[in-house]
Structure formats: C-alpha cells, structure tokens
Design an enzyme around this catalytic site. Structure first.
Site, mmCIF file in Angstrom:
data_model
loop_
_atom_site.group_PDB
_atom_site.id
_atom_site.type_symbol
_atom_site.label_atom_id
_atom_site.label_comp_id
_atom_site.label_asym_id
_atom_site.label_seq_id
_atom_site.Cartn_x
_atom_site.Cartn_y
_atom_site.Cartn_z
ATOM 1 N N ASP A 64 -42.788 -31.404 -11.623
ATOM 2 C CA ASP A 64 -43.856 -30.408 -11.542
ATOM 3 C C ASP A 64 -45.148 -31.005 -12.080
ATOM 4 O O ASP A 64 -45.134 -31.879 -12.963
ATOM 5 C CB ASP A 64 -43.503 -29.179 -12.383
ATOM 6 C CG ASP A 64 -42.337 -28.390 -11.811
ATOM 7 O OD1 ASP A 64 -41.969 -28.625 -10.642
ATOM 8 O OD2 ASP A 64 -41.800 -27.538 -12.541
ATOM 9 N N GLN A 65 -46.265 -30.495 -11.600
ATOM 10 C CA GLN A 65 -47.563 -31.000 -12.036
ATOM 11 C C GLN A 65 -47.716 -30.933 -13.555
ATOM 12 O O GLN A 65 -48.285 -31.836 -14.178
ATOM 13 C CB GLN A 65 -48.689 -30.198 -11.373
ATOM 14 C CG GLN A 65 -50.086 -30.708 -11.719
ATOM 15 C CD GLN A 65 -51.169 -30.010 -10.917
ATOM 16 O OE1 GLN A 65 -50.893 -29.127 -10.113
ATOM 17 N NE2 GLN A 65 -52.408 -30.401 -11.125
#
Length: 245
Positions: A70-71
């Site tokens: 995930d970012q």
C-alpha cells in the site's frame, strides 16, 4: 559510463540487487506502481509503467513488479530484471512460497499469538478501492501474528505479522474487523485514537512496515532473506512507548 553515471532503476534505497532481482526499501507515501496504464506518477521504480505487464521501463532498464505494498506502507518490495525471472517470482508468490513479515502497532491486545482467517472481497467505487470481510464464506485470507510488546497505558500492541496470502489491504482489514485497528490508518482505522496518538506520540502515518522477505532465489535456488530497517519516525514512536522492535 561509470557506475555513478549509470541510470538508476529506482530512487528508493536498494537493499539487494543482482543480475536477476532488485529489492528496495519503499518509503511510506510512495506508490508501488502508478494507478493508470503507462502512468508517470512517482512510484517505487523509475520509468513509464505498463499496467498490463506490470513492468516499468526507465532509463536504467526494465523492472517487473512482483508484488505491491500500500502507498502508506513502508518496507521490502521486490522487482525482477527479466521476464523469465518475473514469472518464477510471481509463481512463488501464488504458491505462498515467499515469507513476508510485517511490523504493526495495533489498538488493544490481540493476544500472545494466533491466526486470522477471513473471506475478503474488494470493490472499486468512485475510483476508490475498498476491502471488507464477508461472513459465512470460506477463508481466502490468512495471516499469523505474534505480539511482541503491549503498552497498558495507551492500550496498544506491537505485533509481528506473517502474511500467508496477499489480498488488497488485507492486514488493515483483518485487524480492523477484530477492533485491533492499525494505528495511523486513515481508511479502516480508529480515527479518535489516531488523533490522540498523533498528539501524544507524533504518529503521522500508518504504522505498518514490511520488515522482512524470505524466499529461494529464482535463479540460484539459494536462501535469500532481505530486511528493511524500521523508519526513524516509527522508531521514535516506539521509543516514546518504551518499546523495541
């Protein structure tokens, strides 16, 4: 061309590189890959991204992205440097032959150790990807956890997570469904607690870090283990809690 002049594959810190793979320490806030086909958004590796082939093509050469973080998650991210190696690596991930260990700070106390099994389903609405637990269906998401430390005052726990499967937002959703929300999670998290710990501890990001990746090297078959050090901002939070990773 000297090594210093060689075009870079990535601006992320490189943890391991050989002829076949490159493994980086992705910072929080950096995308694993752009969200559009051949997009040019800032991502873990350099160059234009082919969404269909999951491949970057930059001045330093091609990098096939093997998995994603995930970012807002930091840590170990694997890329392959040729298509044959990419296929081998992806097969290992599909067969759960890669060990992925994370560190997370959770709300409450999940217990000493255990396994979380759920059926997760992901949907896209208005351009946003969201995952949820579906009750009454066979599990498709699995992780093992071990609690390393617990802070009774703040009611939070430092936990090591061994991700068996790799579903979108899996750790965050499985934790939140048990009321053990990941601290700093601005999508599935406990927002009141996030505000409190941002003020008390200076936690300004998701406390989730991909600490270690272990696998057989796709070319040599030798044991390969790569670790990403815990970012300083997360070390600082643990320091204020009197915890160590």
């Amino acid at each position: 061309m000297t090594p210093a002049e060689t075009p870079a594959l990535t601006t992320c810190p490189v943890l391991h590189r050989d002829r076949f793979v490159v493994i980086v320490n992705k910072p929080a806030g950096v995308l694993s890959h752009p969200n559009t086909n051949r997009g040019t958004e800032k991502a873990a590796f350099e160059g234009r991204y082919d969404l269909e082939n999951q491949c970057f093509d930059g001045p330093g050469g091609k990098v096939w992205l093997i998995h994603r973080l995930d970012q807002d998650t930091s840590g170990v991210l694997l890329g392959a440097l040729d298509e044959k190696t990419a296929m081998k690596c992806r097969t290992m991930f599909e067969e759960d032959a890669v060990q992925k260990e994370y560190l997370a700070l959770l709300r409450g106390n999940p217990g000493k150790e255990g396994t979380w099994l759920d059926h997760l389903a992901t949907s896209r609405e208005k351009g946003r990807v969201r995952t949820g637990v579906v009750k009454g269906r066979p599990p498709n998401a699995e992780l093992d956890f071990q609690t390393l430390a617990h802070h009774a005052g703040e009611r939070v726990s430092l936990v090591r997570l061994d991700l068996i499967t790799g579903k979108t937002h899996q750790i965050r959703v499985q934790a939140s469904s048990r009321q053990h929300h990941l601290l700093g999670d601005d999508v599935y998290g406990h927002f009141e607690l996030n505000r409190k710990l941002k003020k008390d501890l200076g936690l300004k990001r998701l406390f989730l870090h991909a600490q270690r990746l272990t696998m057989k090297h796709p070319a040599s078959g030798q044991h390969l283990q790569v670790e990403a050090p815990l970012p300083e901002e997360l070390k600082g939070v643990l320091g204020k809690l009197g915890m160590e990773a």
